[in-house]
Design a protein around this motif. Sequence first.
Motif, PDB file in Angstrom:
ATOM      1  N   ILE A  41       0.839  -1.202   0.000  1.00  0.00           N
ATOM      2  CA  ILE A  41       0.000   0.000   0.000  1.00  0.00           C
ATOM      3  C   ILE A  41       0.871   1.248   0.000  1.00  0.00           C
ATOM      4  N   GLN A  42       1.943   1.241   0.754  1.00  0.00           N
ATOM      5  CA  GLN A  42       2.866   2.383   0.753  1.00  0.00           C
ATOM      6  C   GLN A  42       3.563   2.526  -0.604  1.00  0.00           C
ATOM      7  N   GLU A  43       3.947   1.410  -1.197  1.00  0.00           N
ATOM      8  CA  GLU A  43       4.613   1.448  -2.508  1.00  0.00           C
ATOM      9  C   GLU A  43       3.689   2.002  -3.588  1.00  0.00           C
ATOM     10  N   LEU A  44       2.397   1.781  -3.426  1.00  0.00           N
ATOM     11  CA  LEU A  44       1.425   2.278  -4.394  1.00  0.00           C
ATOM     12  C   LEU A  44       1.488   3.797  -4.532  1.00  0.00           C
ATOM     13  N   THR A  45       1.824   4.491  -3.472  1.00  0.00           N
ATOM     14  CA  THR A  45       1.932   5.955  -3.521  1.00  0.00           C
ATOM     15  C   THR A  45       2.909   6.388  -4.606  1.00  0.00           C
ATOM     16  N   LYS A  46       4.048   5.721  -4.713  1.00  0.00           N
ATOM     17  CA  LYS A  46       5.040   6.060  -5.747  1.00  0.00           C
ATOM     18  C   LYS A  46       4.475   5.823  -7.147  1.00  0.00           C
ATOM     19  N   LEU A  47       3.740   4.726  -7.299  1.00  0.00           N
ATOM     20  CA  LEU A  47       3.183   4.409  -8.613  1.00  0.00           C
ATOM     21  C   LEU A  47       2.096   5.403  -9.004  1.00  0.00           C
ATOM     22  N   ARG A  48       1.281   5.788  -8.047  1.00  0.00           N
ATOM     23  CA  ARG A  48       0.227   6.763  -8.350  1.00  0.00           C
ATOM     24  C   ARG A  48       0.818   8.145  -8.620  1.00  0.00           C
ATOM     25  N   THR A  49       1.926   8.471  -8.009  1.00  0.00           N
ATOM     26  CA  THR A  49       2.596   9.737  -8.309  1.00  0.00           C
ATOM     27  C   THR A  49       3.070   9.733  -9.760  1.00  0.00           C
ATOM     28  N   ALA A  50       3.581   8.613 -10.207  1.00  0.00           N
ATOM     29  CA  ALA A  50       4.093   8.506 -11.580  1.00  0.00           C
ATOM     30  C   ALA A  50       2.982   8.393 -12.611  1.00  0.00           C
ATOM     31  N   TRP A  51       1.931   7.633 -12.315  1.00  0.00           N
ATOM     32  CA  TRP A  51       0.929   7.310 -13.325  1.00  0.00           C
ATOM     33  C   TRP A  51      -0.457   7.884 -13.054  1.00  0.00           C
ATOM     34  N   GLY A  52      -0.677   8.496 -11.918  1.00  0.00           N
ATOM     35  CA  GLY A  52      -1.996   9.029 -11.607  1.00  0.00           C
ATOM     36  C   GLY A  52      -2.889   8.002 -10.929  1.00  0.00           C
ATOM     37  N   LEU A  53      -4.108   8.404 -10.696  1.00  0.00           N
ATOM     38  CA  LEU A  53      -5.057   7.570  -9.949  1.00  0.00           C
ATOM     39  C   LEU A  53      -5.906   6.676 -10.827  1.00  0.00           C
ATOM     40  N   GLY A  54      -5.801   6.796 -12.134  1.00  0.00           N
ATOM     41  CA  GLY A  54      -6.724   6.113 -13.035  1.00  0.00           C
ATOM     42  C   GLY A  54      -6.500   4.635 -13.245  1.00  0.00           C
ATOM     43  N   ILE A  55      -5.433   4.070 -12.710  1.00  0.00           N
ATOM     44  CA  ILE A  55      -5.152   2.654 -12.925  1.00  0.00           C
ATOM     45  C   ILE A  55      -5.804   1.844 -11.805  1.00  0.00           C
TER      46      ILE A  55
END
Length: 101
Positions: A40-54
């Motif tokens: 869940i914490q790692e997801l923050t980095k991915l959402r920063t890079a790709w946004g919330l739409g995935i």
Amino acid sequence: CTVATAPDADRLLALLAGSAARPDLLLIDLHLGDDHPDGIQELTKLRTAWGLGIPVALITADRDPSVAARARALGLDILLKPVKPAKLRALLAHCNAKSVA
């Protein structure tokens, strides 16, 4: 499906760097090992890079209600281990239908 796997967000971002495509779905395990934050914490980095739409599904054997609450607060689907193939197929079909619509 084309699948990319990585042990953490930084390595996934490095693996997909230079690719114009964004993932259609993220399957993230909660427990990534003692030397990593949780999924869940790692997801923050991915959402920063790709946004919330995935769309994101959290995969876990942890049935603690606080884990489910954290996941739901972020809009994550939850797949409990052992992941049943039918549940994974249903999630894939649901995400595919949303991306086509």
